[in-house]
Design a protein around this motif. Structure first.
Motif, short mmCIF file in Angstrom:
data_model
loop_
_atom_site.label_atom_id
_atom_site.label_comp_id
_atom_site.label_asym_id
_atom_site.label_seq_id
_atom_site.Cartn_x
_atom_site.Cartn_y
_atom_site.Cartn_z
N HIS A 29 0.84 -1.21 0.00
CA HIS A 29 0.00 0.00 0.00
C HIS A 29 0.87 1.25 0.00
O HIS A 29 2.02 1.22 0.42
N ALA A 141 -5.16 -6.00 9.41
CA ALA A 141 -5.35 -6.89 8.25
C ALA A 141 -6.82 -7.23 8.11
O ALA A 141 -7.37 -7.25 7.01
N GLY A 142 -7.48 -7.47 9.24
CA GLY A 142 -8.92 -7.77 9.23
C GLY A 142 -9.72 -6.60 8.69
O GLY A 142 -10.67 -6.78 7.91
N LEU A 144 -8.61 -4.26 6.68
CA LEU A 144 -8.31 -4.05 5.26
C LEU A 144 -9.10 -5.01 4.37
O LEU A 144 -9.47 -4.68 3.25
N GLU A 145 -9.38 -6.20 4.90
CA GLU A 145 -10.15 -7.17 4.11
C GLU A 145 -11.56 -6.66 3.83
O GLU A 145 -12.12 -6.95 2.79
N THR A 146 -12.10 -5.92 4.79
CA THR A 146 -13.49 -5.48 4.64
C THR A 146 -13.60 -4.05 4.10
O THR A 146 -14.67 -3.64 3.69
#
Lengths: 147, 397
Positions: A29, A141-142, A144-146
């Motif tokens: 990113h 990370a969680g 960013l997934e959503t």
């Protein structure tokens, strides 16, 4: 996605974590790191994911470097609708009654100005055994997934 | 710029100054020199054993040495193992951040009687500083003179139950010592009015939450919301901790059973019997360095290439956040003023010197102390200097 990381710190621990987060994300990113002390609320952009690392100090107060930012939120009530942010707190459970208050109050203020929370705010406990980055990186990370 | 900077003292002030220097100028050669074989100064030996969260800044300081390329030279006392003049000749700038380690004397008759101990000496013994004196016998009714945060740290540790010390790094010896004291009452003497006491309200709140504490206040602050008044209202344990404000200690004398403290109060002179007296009225220079002379030189201007930081510079007030703020300002000033001379050898001065330990040495000690922690402690400190010097030491174990 551009990820803008901000920190509110008293002793530098939040700054260190903000830098660790940027280092972790920089391959995948575009990232930036800034002290809340040098950030105007209007700088939070709707097009970016705003990640805020904020400690608590003394009796559940904001850390020194978050205070000017908080003052502007309070005094100017800027319109932050469309801004998405995630807050990671640093706290010390030895001070149970005000544990994580700095990050909690900052998140509440941002929401009051129209911004939207991403994910659930969590707090690293300085009196515990975990390292802050070991909590913060999977947490982010969680998100960013959503996002 | 590859200027060479020596920082004398690896406590919070020295480390924050080093951190700020290397953040601004990553190519600097920054060497942190400490008289002890281990770094971090008051973070290890002054921040209370039960305030582990506050000690978290040590992770930042470790990165100084593991990532920012500062070097640690431990077990090297400036003034004994290396002279300050040698250091000043070898480096482009020298920062004095040695702190203030001596207890400020009470300055009254009887201050040197047996049974009188400084809070600095007491906490060094509690936190297993290698140069600490033995833990004293406090008896059933100790009196603490002073109402700053160091006094509150002492009160809290004396009042805690063994269970309330879980998770700390208080050593086995000091833990047994605490449990054996049999303290029945603690009196705390402060000259100022309650509202002007130096302690931080959050520390007093913490004291009021202890299961054994029963906080009492003579001459309380008028505001009901005052932290001490709230703590007094909230606490109801079996151990009275009485704060007596507006009470000026005048003299100490020995009695058959201990000590007697004469004080001046708003109601006139009073006498307080004490099994021991702990003075917690601040810190002063231990006299190893000529503080006044060196501060004058440091203030005289850039030509001295000498700087002072932290308590050594400004006196014994200010906590960890102030060290960071001041360290950043000092780093900016040094970088403005410094004029590097490549002929200065810097750390070459220490080449081949016996007994000096580096940061790898500390990492071994650290790993061993963490690994040796008993179940209810987060660390088991090596208390003796020879043990702190031994590793490289037990790699074979």
């Amino acid at each position: 996605m551009k990820i803008a990381i901000y920190y509110g710190t008293e002793t530098g621990n939040a700054e260190m974590l903000a830098e660790d987060i940027a280092t972790e994300l920089e391959d995948a990113h575009e990232t930036s790191v800034a002290d809340l002390a040098e950030t105007a609320p209007e700088a939070l952009k709707a097009a970016e994911l705003n990640v805020i690392v904020c400690s608590s100090y003394d009796d559940g107060d904001f850390p020194a470097s978050a205070k000017p930012f908080v003052e502007k939120l309070n005094d100017e009530s800027p319109d932050l609708s469309g801004v998405r942010f995630a807050v990671f707190g640093l706290g010390d459970s030895e001070y149970e009654a005000t544990y994580g208050f700095g990050s909690m109050k900052l998140a509440d203020l941002l929401v009051a100005c129209g911004a939207t929370t991403l994910g659930e705010r969590i707090v690293h406990d300085a009196a515990g055994d975990d390292l802050p980055e070991d909590l913060a990186l999977p947490w982010l990370a969680g998100i960013l997934e959503t996002a | 710029m590859s200027a060479k900077i020596a920082i004398v003292g690896g406590g919070p002030s020295g480390c924050y100054t080093a951190q700020a220097l290397l953040k601004r100028a990553p190519d600097l050669e920054v060497d942190v020199i400490d008289a002890l074989p281990v770094p971090y100064g008051l973070v290890r030996y002054g921040v209370a054993a039960d305030h582990q969260g506050t000690k978290g800044v040590a992770r930042q300081f470790a990165r100084l040495f593991t990532r920012q390329k500062a070097q640690f030279f431990g077990n090297l006392r400036v003034g004994e193992d290396v002279s300050l003049d040698e250091l000043r000749a070898a480096y482009d700038a020298v920062v004095l951040a040695t702190g203030l380690s001596a207890d400020r004397p009470l300055g009254m008759p009887g201050e040197d009687l047996p049974g009188v101990i400084g809070a600095g000496a007491l906490t060094r013994a509690l936190y297993e500083h290698p140069d600490a004196t033995d833990l004293p016998h406090l008896g059933a009714t100790p009196v603490v003179i002073g109402t700053g945060n160091v006094a509150i740290d002492v009160l809290r540790l004396l009042a805690k139950t063994p269970a309330e010390l879980h998770g700390s790094d208080l050593g086995a010896g000091p833990s047994d010592w605490l449990a054996a004291q049999g303290i029945e009452r603690i009196t705390v003497i402060g000259r100022s009015p309650a509202a002007a006491a130096r302690f931080s309200p959050v520390m007093v709140k913490e004291l009021g939450e202890l299961s054994r504490a029963e906080i009492q206040v003579r001459h309380p602050a008028p505001e009901a919301e005052d932290a001490l008044n709230l703590a007094a209202a909230a606490s109801s344990g079996p151990l009275p901790i009485e704060f007596r404000f507006e009470t000026r200690p005048l003299a100490l004398e020995a009695t058959e059973s201990g000590l007697r403290l004469t004080v001046e109060t708003p109601e006139g002179e009073d006498r307080i019997d004490a099994s021991s007296v702990i003075s917690a009225i601040g810190f002063t220079c231990d006299g190893r360095l000529d503080r006044a002379g060196l501060l004058a030189e440091a203030e005289a201007g850039a030509a001295s290439r000498l700087y002072a930081a932290g308590w050594f510079r400004g006196g014994p007030t200010g906590a960890i956040p102030q060290c960071r703020e001041e360290g950043q300002a000092l780093a900016a000033r040094i970088l403005e003023e410094i004029s590097p001379d490549p002929a200065r050898p810097g750390r070459g001065l220490f080449a081949g010197r016996a007994g000096v330990v580096d940061f790898d040495h500390w990492q071994q000690i650290d790993a061993q102390e963490l690994a040796a922690a008993p179940e209810d402690r987060c660390r088991r400190k090596f208390a003796r200097r020879e043990d702190l010097l031994r590793p490289a030491l037990s790699q074979d174990e």
